[in-house]
Scaffold this active site. Structure first.
Site, PDB file in Angstrom:
ATOM      1  N   GLY A 216      30.610  93.448  -1.460  1.00  8.36           N
ATOM      2  CA  GLY A 216      29.705  92.306  -1.573  1.00  8.36           C
ATOM      3  C   GLY A 216      30.092  91.369  -2.689  1.00  8.36           C
ATOM      4  N   GLU A 217      30.408  91.920  -3.854  1.00  7.11           N
ATOM      5  CA  GLU A 217      30.799  91.097  -4.993  1.00  7.11           C
ATOM      6  C   GLU A 217      32.132  90.397  -4.739  1.00  7.11           C
ATOM      7  OE1 GLU A 217      29.942  94.231  -5.107  1.00  7.11           O
ATOM      8  OE2 GLU A 217      28.311  94.526  -6.552  1.00  7.11           O
ATOM      9  N   THR A 218      33.054  91.112  -4.074  1.00  9.57           N
ATOM     10  CA  THR A 218      34.353  90.515  -3.760  1.00  9.57           C
ATOM     11  C   THR A 218      34.194  89.322  -2.843  1.00  9.57           C
ATOM     12  OG1 THR A 218      35.429  92.682  -3.997  1.00  9.57           O
ATOM     13  CG2 THR A 218      36.651  90.977  -2.813  1.00  9.57           C
TER      14      THR A 218
END
Length: 441
Positions: free
Chosen positions: A67-69
């Site tokens: 998700g952060e990527t």
């Protein structure tokens, strides 16, 4: 906790890390055996680089997992377009796959070094970043302190603090301040997140909105999609995505509830694809016929469940349906991001445990793009209702897409906040390119 005790705790953390460092190999090997580490790249976790550092200015981006990527990819691309080199670190095999598939090969990917002084120093000695940018809630004490000692600006983007994390940090406020004071800038996701970071000692703090809203829709292979759609035919479909243990059984309950009334195919996409064997065994035990994506099974008229146990194909799964339940919200806690299904035209269902995406769900629910189900029985009834009521489903889809559109803008605000740190590097990169061209003439 006083400032003196905060220093004691951080010193203890460093000494504990030094003590376990010689023995950490067994832990990494165990994770590799379970598929949670790439065996051939284990040395990166100790800070050993697997690629040379490019010449000129370089920014280190860190994003913990998928998700952060996904959230920082547009930001990485915007910085790279200005001639600045990038090294991106992530912590999971899945996120490494996403980085390889989505980013230009000129952007270097490394597994994040362990938060132990020897590993961090080795990583920083090699890459020598001019700026370090972390995504969301990545707070690693040794990394922060070592960057601070080297006077490398540290910036937190899309910053968020869950209820639990905030309460833990509040009980250790001096420790939080001793770490957060090293951040040159915190760019928070929401007003609530911003206020929490300020209370814990971060300065300055600005608000951008959610970077995940500004990401592109997850990609897909048109040929693969056409092939699967042909197998599905005219059957109704619904999907349970990012599911955690227990939610697949609730999805099976919903399928069995709907089956007497609707010729429906249920799509289940576990949050962790390695759970595919266990999920399939549970479904088969219940008498359901399963087609697994990882095996290339063909979906036919007798298939009950299409099990999406692959990495990087969420774009395909979401384009197969208009009704999506987002997991980690009934049997798990915190929730998962509902923006991708809303963006791609799905009516969104979720359990009540969505604390990590509270503001997003509030907007989605207020506009009519999503509905909360309190238990498995309510999920079954909601799936049946949406599959058999075209107007209600289409109204939810339009409301969800309108919500996503209205929430956009975080990328531009984040880039604007980063300008004081990025612009000098862009100038330096242009000067370096100019000098190299002169020397070649």
């Amino acid at each position: 906790m006083s400032g003196g005790w905060a220093r004691v705790v951080l010193t203890g953390y460093r000494l504990a890390g030094a003590a376990v460092y010689p023995f950490i190999g067994g832990y990494i090997s165990m994770r590799a055996a379970r598929g949670k580490e790439e065996r051939s790249r284990r040395r990166e976790r100790y800070g050993y680089a697997s690629a040379p550092r490019p010449e000129g200015p370089l920014v280190w981006f860190h994003a913990a997992s998928v998700g952060e990527t996904m959230a920082v990819i547009p930001l990485i691309e915007a910085v790279a377009e200005r001639g600045i080199s990038i090294v991106l670190t992530t912590g999971t095999v899945t996120s490494a796959t996403i980085a390889r598939d989505r980013l230009d090969p000129a952007i270097h990917h490394q597994y994040v070094p362990l938060d132990l002084r020897p590993a961090i120093r080795r990583f920083l000695d090699h890459w020598r970043p001019d700026v370090a940018i972390f995504a969301e809630s990545e707070i690693w004490p040794m990394t922060i302190l070592e960057l601070g000692a080297r006077r490398i600006p540290q910036i937190l983007v899309n910053g968020r603090l869950s209820d639990k994390s905030f309460e833990r940090w509040k009980r250790r406020s001096s420790l939080a301040e001793a770490l957060f004071e090293h951040f040159s800038h915190v760019i928070a996701r929401t007003d609530i997140d911003a206020e929490r970071f300020r209370q814990l000692g971060a300065r300055p703090v600005t608000i951008s909105g959610n970077l995940k809203v500004d990401t592109n829709a997850p990609p897909y292979d048109p040929n693969e999609l056409a092939e699967v759609q042909a197998q599905v035919g005219d059957r109704a479909t619904w999907a349970a995505i990012s599911t955690f243990d227990g939610e697949e059984a609730l999805a099976a309950d919903a399928h069995e509830f709907v089956r007497p009334h609707v010729n429906a195919l249920t799509i289940i996409v576990p949050r962790h694809p390695e759970r595919g064997d266990a999920v399939e065994a549970m479904l088969v035990q219940r008498g359901l016929k399963v087609a697994r994506r990882s095996r290339g099974d063909v979906i036919d008229a007798t298939t009950d469940v299409f099990l999406g146990d692959t990495i990087g194909e969420m774009g395909l799964y979401l384009r197969l349906t208009e009704v999506v339940f987002v997991g980690r919200s009934l049997t798990g806690e915190g929730g998962q991001n509902p923006l991708e299904p809303a963006m791609l035209g799905a009516a969104v269902l979720s359990g009540r445990n969505v604390q990590n995406f509270r503001e997003t769900y509030q907007k989605l629910l207020k506009n009519g793009g999503g509905r909360i189900v309190r238990d498995g029985d309510m999920l079954s009834k909601a799936v049946h209702y949406l599959l058999t009521n075209d107007k209600v489903r289409q109204d939810m889809i339009k409301a969800g897409q309108r919500t996503v559109h209205d929430m956009r803008g975080a990328l531009a605000l984040t880039i604007r906040a980063l300008e004081p740190y990025i612009s000098p590097l862009a100038v330096k990169a242009r000067l370096q390119t100019y000098e190299m061209e002169r020397q070649e003439e």
